[in-house]
Design a protein around this motif. Structure first.
Motif, mmCIF file in Angstrom:
data_model
loop_
_atom_site.group_PDB
_atom_site.id
_atom_site.type_symbol
_atom_site.label_atom_id
_atom_site.label_comp_id
_atom_site.label_asym_id
_atom_site.label_seq_id
_atom_site.Cartn_x
_atom_site.Cartn_y
_atom_site.Cartn_z
ATOM 1 N N ALA A 1 -10.688 -0.650 -1.669
ATOM 2 C CA ALA A 1 -10.539 -1.653 -0.611
ATOM 3 C C ALA A 1 -9.092 -2.111 -0.505
ATOM 4 C CB ALA A 1 -11.458 -2.849 -0.891
ATOM 5 N N HIS A 2 -8.851 -2.947 0.456
ATOM 6 C CA HIS A 2 -7.525 -3.514 0.718
ATOM 7 C C HIS A 2 -7.089 -4.463 -0.382
ATOM 8 C CE1 HIS A 2 -4.562 -5.828 3.286
ATOM 9 N NE2 HIS A 2 -4.360 -4.611 3.760
ATOM 10 N N ARG A 3 -8.020 -4.827 -1.256
ATOM 11 C CA ARG A 3 -7.723 -5.667 -2.406
ATOM 12 C C ARG A 3 -8.610 -5.223 -3.559
ATOM 13 N NH1 ARG A 3 -10.640 -11.368 -0.570
ATOM 14 N NH2 ARG A 3 -12.800 -10.732 -0.901
ATOM 15 N N GLY B 1 -14.851 -3.025 2.830
ATOM 16 C CA GLY B 1 -14.089 -4.132 3.380
ATOM 17 C C GLY B 1 -13.017 -3.776 4.380
ATOM 18 N N HIS B 2 -12.984 -2.542 4.859
ATOM 19 C CA HIS B 2 -11.947 -2.180 5.819
ATOM 20 C C HIS B 2 -12.324 -2.655 7.223
ATOM 21 C CE1 HIS B 2 -14.441 1.231 7.137
ATOM 22 N NE2 HIS B 2 -14.608 1.541 5.846
ATOM 23 N N SER B 3 -11.389 -2.543 8.147
ATOM 24 C CA SER B 3 -11.623 -2.989 9.517
ATOM 25 C C SER B 3 -11.087 -1.942 10.485
ATOM 26 C CB SER B 3 -10.910 -4.326 9.766
ATOM 27 O OG SER B 3 -9.513 -4.132 9.972
ATOM 28 N N PRO B 4 -11.379 -2.067 11.773
ATOM 29 C CA PRO B 4 -10.811 -1.118 12.736
ATOM 30 C C PRO B 4 -9.292 -1.125 12.745
ATOM 31 C CG PRO B 4 -12.615 -2.340 13.726
ATOM 32 C CD PRO B 4 -12.321 -3.002 12.420
ATOM 33 N N HIS B 5 -8.692 -2.177 12.187
ATOM 34 C CA HIS B 5 -7.238 -2.316 12.238
ATOM 35 C C HIS B 5 -6.533 -1.713 11.033
ATOM 36 C CE1 HIS B 5 -7.699 -5.018 15.668
ATOM 37 N NE2 HIS B 5 -8.678 -5.607 14.988
ATOM 38 N N CYS B 6 -7.257 -1.487 9.930
ATOM 39 C CA CYS B 6 -6.599 -0.996 8.713
ATOM 40 C C CYS B 6 -7.624 -0.484 7.712
ATOM 41 C CB CYS B 6 -5.765 -2.113 8.076
ATOM 42 S SG CYS B 6 -4.834 -1.608 6.605
ATOM 43 N N VAL B 7 -7.331 0.674 7.128
ATOM 44 C CA VAL B 7 -8.196 1.245 6.095
ATOM 45 C C VAL B 7 -7.413 1.517 4.805
ATOM 46 C CG1 VAL B 7 -9.831 2.239 7.737
ATOM 47 C CG2 VAL B 7 -7.840 3.589 7.003
ATOM 48 N N ALA B 8 -6.293 0.820 4.640
ATOM 49 C CA ALA B 8 -5.443 1.023 3.462
ATOM 50 C C ALA B 8 -6.099 0.434 2.214
ATOM 51 C CB ALA B 8 -4.078 0.378 3.677
ATOM 52 N N THR B 9 -5.649 0.898 1.057
ATOM 53 C CA THR B 9 -6.095 0.342 -0.217
ATOM 54 C C THR B 9 -4.912 -0.286 -0.939
ATOM 55 O OG1 THR B 9 -5.724 2.443 -1.357
ATOM 56 C CG2 THR B 9 -7.935 2.022 -0.510
ATOM 57 N N THR C 1 0.818 -1.205 0.000
ATOM 58 C CA THR C 1 0.000 0.000 0.000
ATOM 59 C C THR C 1 0.860 1.267 0.000
ATOM 60 O OG1 THR C 1 -1.770 1.175 1.162
ATOM 61 C CG2 THR C 1 -0.144 0.065 2.519
ATOM 62 N N ARG C 2 0.314 2.311 -0.594
ATOM 63 C CA ARG C 2 0.980 3.619 -0.562
ATOM 64 C C ARG C 2 0.449 4.489 0.575
ATOM 65 N NH1 ARG C 2 3.152 0.481 -4.538
ATOM 66 N NH2 ARG C 2 4.747 1.636 -5.659
ATOM 67 N N CYS C 3 -0.218 3.915 1.538
ATOM 68 C CA CYS C 3 -0.696 4.677 2.696
ATOM 69 C C CYS C 3 0.492 5.381 3.370
ATOM 70 C CB CYS C 3 -1.374 3.736 3.693
ATOM 71 S SG CYS C 3 -1.848 4.554 5.243
ATOM 72 N N PRO C 4 0.413 6.698 3.571
ATOM 73 C CA PRO C 4 1.551 7.413 4.166
ATOM 74 C C PRO C 4 1.853 6.980 5.591
ATOM 75 C CG PRO C 4 -0.365 8.859 3.949
ATOM 76 C CD PRO C 4 -0.680 7.613 3.188
ATOM 77 N N TYR C 5 0.876 6.459 6.305
ATOM 78 C CA TYR C 5 1.132 5.985 7.664
ATOM 79 C C TYR C 5 1.951 4.693 7.642
ATOM 80 C CZ TYR C 5 -2.230 9.515 9.050
ATOM 81 O OH TYR C 5 -2.874 10.722 9.261
ATOM 82 N N PHE C 6 1.751 3.882 6.615
ATOM 83 C CA PHE C 6 2.550 2.672 6.449
ATOM 84 C C PHE C 6 3.993 3.027 6.092
ATOM 85 C CE2 PHE C 6 4.173 -0.466 3.292
ATOM 86 C CZ PHE C 6 4.317 -1.552 4.143
ATOM 87 N N GLN C 7 4.194 4.076 5.324
ATOM 88 C CA GLN C 7 5.523 4.429 4.845
ATOM 89 C C GLN C 7 6.317 5.301 5.810
ATOM 90 O OE1 GLN C 7 4.430 6.139 1.005
ATOM 91 N NE2 GLN C 7 4.971 4.220 -0.014
#
Length: 334
Positions: free
Chosen positions: A266-268, A152-160, A117-123
């Motif tokens: 979604a995450h996928r 399809g996201h969850s409380p643990h992750c909203v990344a795409t 994912t390119r989520c800035p929080y992940f990077q």
């Protein structure tokens, strides 16, 4: 600079054996995502197993009319291949919609599917991210999430997931071929990537040590009208805000076969099964398209700042469906 071992594999068997022999290893293809993550400190592999020399760089026609795409086929070669352009135009267009020409010349089929994912929080190592560090929290959920998931996201992750290619493969009923310590197997492209649930650190269904060896496109979707459309903040070099891949077969004035997948929601890649079911047996009208897409997107749960993605994805899908069926009907009439 964190030290790591380097192994150049000469065969699939050598590659998987080297991976097992080096706990914490990663496979290295074009490196367009992995190397960037290593520079950021997000990925810290103990070893890199170079698979670029493996004999997996061909696009092969199968006896039934399908195609097998090797894992090390470069994105630019895949998009330009005559059989891909002729039989699976949505895939060619999806690949061309991603990245820049320079990156497509380096990036591989397998690496495209495994990009993260390119989520800035992940990077950003200073920010909480359950995908990078399980249990640390999801900074994006209450933070900056304009580009994040609505399905399809969850409380643990909203990344795409960022891949354009993977969206087309999902709609076209592609399969991902894998080889690992337990042997060879294949997984439907639509099921290869995971929803986050309570394990967002797991992006895919790939097992430890498994290597993507190729992707198979089936004869059942070869030659059918297909298209890919992507909405983004600027005309090029940008990840999707929403995208859609569609493949359709019309018969006797109604939809007989449909494959629809959304990207960047979604995450996928999100295979739109409810929309597909609603279209089967229906006449290809705008009202039918709107009804089917609305059924699918009724499951959306937008966050504070990304509700715009729902109407954006709806309009994209209805437009692609309308254009695709209009073209198909025009061809059949002529």
């Amino acid at each position: 600079m964190k030290e790591f071992a380097y192994v150049r594999a000469g065969s699939v068997e050598e590659a998987t054996a080297a991976y097992v022999a080096h706990p914490g290893a990663r496979y290295l293809g074009g490196g367009t995502n992995l190397v960037d993550l290593m520079k950021l400190g997000v990925e810290t592999p103990a070893a890199l197993v170079d698979v670029t020399r493996l004999p997996l760089d061909a696009v092969e026609e199968l006896p039934d009319g399908g195609l097998r795409i090797g894992a090390t086929v470069r994105n630019s070669d895949l998009a330009a291949h005559p059989l891909v352009r002729e039989r699976y135009p949505a895939l060619s267009r999806a690949v061309l919609a991603g990245a820049s020409g320079q990156l497509r010349n380096a990036a591989t089929t397998g690496g495209n599917l495994l990009q993260r994912t390119r989520c800035p929080y992940f990077q950003d190592l200073s920010k909480p991210c359950n995908k990078r560090e399980p249990g640390s929290g999801c900074g994006a959920r209450e933070g900056v999430h304009r580009d994040h998931a609505v399905l399809g996201h969850s409380p643990h992750c909203v990344a795409t997931h960022p891949s354009d290619m993977a969206v087309a493969l999902a709609a076209l009923d592609g399969r991902v071929e894998l080889s690992g310590p337990e042997g060879a197997r294949s997984v439907a492209a639509a099921d290869f990537h995971r929803l986050p649930g309570d394990r967002p650190e797991r992006d895919t269904e790939i097992r430890p040590g498994e290597l993507i060896t190729g992707v198979v496109l089936p004869a059942a979707t070869a030659g059918l009208p297909s298209a890919y459309r992507k909405a983004r903040d600027r005309a090029s070099y940008a990840f999707a805000l929403a995208s859609v891949a569609v493949v359709l077969r019309l018969e006797d004035g109604v939809t007989a076969q449909a494959g629809i997948a959304f990207g960047a929601l979604a995450h996928r890649p999100w295979r739109a099964r409810r929309a597909e079911e609603a279209l089967i047996g229906a006449a290809p009208t705008t009202a039918a398209f709107e009804h089917a897409v609305d059924l699918e997107l009724s499951a959306a749960q937008p966050l504070r700042d990304n509700g715009y993605k729902v109407p954006l994805a709806r309009n994209l899908a209805v437009d692609v469906l309308s254009r695709l069926t209009g073209d198909a009907l025009a061809r059949s009439a002529s």
